[in-house]
Design a protein around this motif. Structure first.
Motif, PDB file in Angstrom:
ATOM      1  N   TYR A 521      40.966  22.724 -45.705  1.00  0.00           N
ATOM      2  CA  TYR A 521      40.981  22.575 -47.161  1.00  0.00           C
ATOM      3  C   TYR A 521      41.799  23.688 -47.811  1.00  0.00           C
ATOM      4  CZ  TYR A 521      39.352  22.271 -51.984  1.00  0.00           C
ATOM      5  OH  TYR A 521      39.298  22.169 -53.349  1.00  0.00           O
ATOM      6  N   LEU A 522      41.592  24.928 -47.380  1.00  0.00           N
ATOM      7  CA  LEU A 522      42.344  26.047 -47.931  1.00  0.00           C
ATOM      8  C   LEU A 522      43.841  25.856 -47.719  1.00  0.00           C
ATOM      9  CD1 LEU A 522      40.113  29.047 -46.805  1.00  0.00           C
ATOM     10  CD2 LEU A 522      40.550  28.355 -49.147  1.00  0.00           C
ATOM     11  N   ALA A 523      44.210  25.460 -46.507  1.00  0.00           N
ATOM     12  CA  ALA A 523      45.624  25.256 -46.209  1.00  0.00           C
ATOM     13  C   ALA A 523      46.226  24.162 -47.087  1.00  0.00           C
ATOM     14  CB  ALA A 523      45.800  24.916 -44.733  1.00  0.00           C
ATOM     15  N   GLY A 524      45.464  23.107 -47.339  1.00  0.00           N
ATOM     16  CA  GLY A 524      45.966  22.033 -48.190  1.00  0.00           C
ATOM     17  C   GLY A 524      46.214  22.482 -49.615  1.00  0.00           C
ATOM     18  N   VAL A 525      45.305  23.285 -50.171  1.00  0.00           N
ATOM     19  CA  VAL A 525      45.474  23.780 -51.538  1.00  0.00           C
ATOM     20  C   VAL A 525      46.702  24.679 -51.631  1.00  0.00           C
ATOM     21  CG1 VAL A 525      44.451  25.219 -53.331  1.00  0.00           C
ATOM     22  CG2 VAL A 525      43.042  23.561 -52.102  1.00  0.00           C
TER      23      VAL A 525
END
Length: 579
Positions: A521-525
């Motif tokens: 999720y962090l990488a996607g943001v």
């Protein structure tokens, strides 16, 4: 309950010891209230005796009421003590960390985090105050600050690119210690039969990876630094007299410290994973003293400019790492163990390391986060370098960027606290004697700790934002004597303060999500926000707008990330990992 109490009464009658005395011993053994145990046994003893003698139905109903009252009083006493009816069947989560323990971790850790930006800020101050204000060419204060801006961003960005090693080391080592704690194992034997502390394999893998990565990074920078810097700052800034040459010379000297800098970073991260932020302070003390003394001698007295500042910072980083290695070995490794820096064919025994796949599996998504942050600052510097009013415009941007990097550690430390302390709740103990951990209860304790950190981060963010904003607005002379640079920097004060304030929820939430392993999720943001930022900055650069627009864009960038991260935490509130 009746069976246990009846057995106690029979034992008391057999060995002629009063029942309250046995109740007291049992209370000590079980950790329950002595008064409750004594009262429970006495009441049940009376009930037991009354049940032994013939009674009428009326007496039997009274005795059953007494038993019911006894059980009700026991349940009420447990509830008043804060226990649940299933306390005997579940393992409670660890107690929350005290404010004192968090403060003891925060301030030493702050000194560690602030050391890197502080070295660059010290260089900026010495260059700005020692160079000739208003001079034309490479000797001028604005010109040297303009060269220092992309040079320090380039070096700090290169180090930050490998910060995924530090994040992975902290989390993997903290998880290894938490696993050792719930399994009650202080030491284990490696493949060679030698006892080792939990997490030694993490330390060795991280140390070897960081050293080899640092050597590769050093060679890369020495080979291609000049064309990369020219591409980084753009043709307009590169055409300024002496700017590219000064920046390239600074980067070449600082590149020599890459191996020891990365090694020192992972050792420091392992110590933080062990919740020890005091031990690395010795190395920070060495590096700070060496840097300040070196800048004073080489920049202020010998007037070596950027070259002198680079040499002073190089010596400071070498001194800090050399001072950290023996302290880290004593703290993290068992006696006789090594960091495993040498190739295995040169060592007599093979360390029991974690696999590189395990390490890189955790580190690869974090690298995406790091790339997103580096890209943001890189695009900002590139946009500022292409705006009119050079070199004062780029120098003002450098001052704001240095102050932001100086303020960030005050908030990143709270993120570090989340990464160091949250694994205590995420590593559940194994079932023991029919008792097991309640996943929902442990998750709730984790959530309470996260929101506690969010409140602290908000307060610290507002405070430090006020400080850095006030420096730019009311005291720019602290970092430069050039009147033109001061005038260009003042409009950035309020925007810089807003960006720092929004960094608080970003840092705290990011640390919590990393500790929970929500890396995808962090990488996607970060991927999404980084993709949206460059087109906006290119329009600002092509339109020739003021440098304040660059920092407004950055403030909106932080607002987007804080909304996404906080939204994720709120959306998963009350849900376990499985849910």
């Amino acid at each position: 309950v009746l069976q246990v109490d009846s057995s106690i009464e029979q034992v008391a009658m057999t060995i002629r010891i009063p029942a309250p005395a046995i109740a007291f011993l049992l209370a000590l053994a079980t950790g329950q209230s002595c008064a409750f145990a004594s009262h429970n046994i006495q009441t049940t003893t009376q009930t037991h005796r009354s049940l032994q003698r013939p009674t009428s139905s009326h007496h039997k109903s009274i005795d059953l009421q007494n038993i019911h009252k006894t059980r009700s009083s026991a349940a009420a006493l447990q509830l008043r003590a804060g226990a649940s009816s299933t306390d005997n069947n579940t393992i409670p989560p660890p107690p929350p960390a005290s404010n004192l323990s968090l403060l003891k971790f925060y301030f030493p850790c702050l000194a560690l985090w602030i050391s890197g930006p502080l070295l660059s800020l010290v260089d900026t101050s010495f260059i700005g105050l020692s160079a000739k204000a208003g001079a034309v060419g490479g000797a001028g204060s604005a010109a040297q600050l303009a060269a220092l801006g992309p040079a320090t961003t380039f070096i700090d960005g290169s180090l930050y690119l490998f910060a995924f090693l530090n994040v992975a080391t902290t989390n993997l080592y903290a998880s290894a210690l938490a696993k050792g704690a719930v399994e009650n194992t202080k030491n284990k034997s490696n493949k060679s039969g030698v006892e080792e502390k939990p997490g030694e394999g993490v330390v060795r893998t991280a140390a070897k990876t960081s050293l080899y990565s640092g050597i590769g990074l050093m060679l890369f920078l020495l080979a291609v630094a000049r064309p990369l810097i020219a591409l980084y700052i753009g043709p307009e800034a590169a055409a300024s007299p002496g700017l590219l040459d000064a920046a390239h010379e600074y980067v070449k000297i600082r590149a020599l410290s890459m191996p020891t800098s990365l090694l020192g970073g992972v050792l420091q991260s392992a110590l933080l994973g062990a919740k020890d932020s005091v031990t690395p302070l010795v190395s920070i003390l060495y590096s700070t003293i060496v840097n300040v003394f070196g800048d004073y001698l080489l920049v202020s007295k010998l007037h070596m400019g950027l070259k002198g500042a680079a040499i002073a910072t190089l010596c400071a980083q070498l001194a800090g790492t050399i001072a950290m290695i023996p302290a880290a070995r004593r703290k993290l490794l068992s006696k006789g163990s090594s960091l495993g820096l040498l190739p295995r064919w040169m060592t007599k025994r093979q360390p029991d390391e974690i696999s590189a796949r395990t390490f890189l599996k955790f580190a690869a998504p974090v690298l995406t986060l790091i790339l997103g942050k580096i890209s943001a600052f890189g695009f900002m510097t590139n946009a500022a370098a292409g705006l009119p009013g050079q070199p004062a415009t780029l120098a003002a941007h450098q001052i704001a960027l240095s102050l932001f990097f100086f303020a960030s550690p005050f908030l990143e430390v709270i993120s570090q606290i989340a990464q160091a302390f949250l694994p205590t709740y995420t590593v559940l103990p194994k079932e023991e004697r029919g008792r097991k951990a309640d996943v929902a209860e442990w998750h709730a304790a984790s959530e309470r700790f996260v929101f506690r950190l969010e409140k602290v981060g908000l307060g610290v963010g507002v405070l430090i934002a006020s400080v850095v904003g006030s420096i730019v607005a009311f005291a720019p002379g602290i970092v430069t004597k050039d009147a033109g640079v001061q005038a260009a920097a003042k409009p950035l004060a309020l925007i810089l303060a807003a960006g720092v304030s929004l960094t608080a929820p970003v840092a705290v939430s990011e640390g919590a999500l990393i500790a929970r392993k929500e890396l995808t999720y962090l990488a996607g943001v970060y991927f999404l926000s980084t993709a949206l930022l460059p087109p906006v900055l290119r329009r600002i650069r092509s339109g020739g707008g003021p440098v304040s627009q660059v920092w407004i864009c950055f403030a909106l960038f932080q607002l987007f990330r804080s909304t996404c991260f906080l939204g994720r935490i709120l959306a998963t509130r009350g849900k376990t990992d499985a849910e």
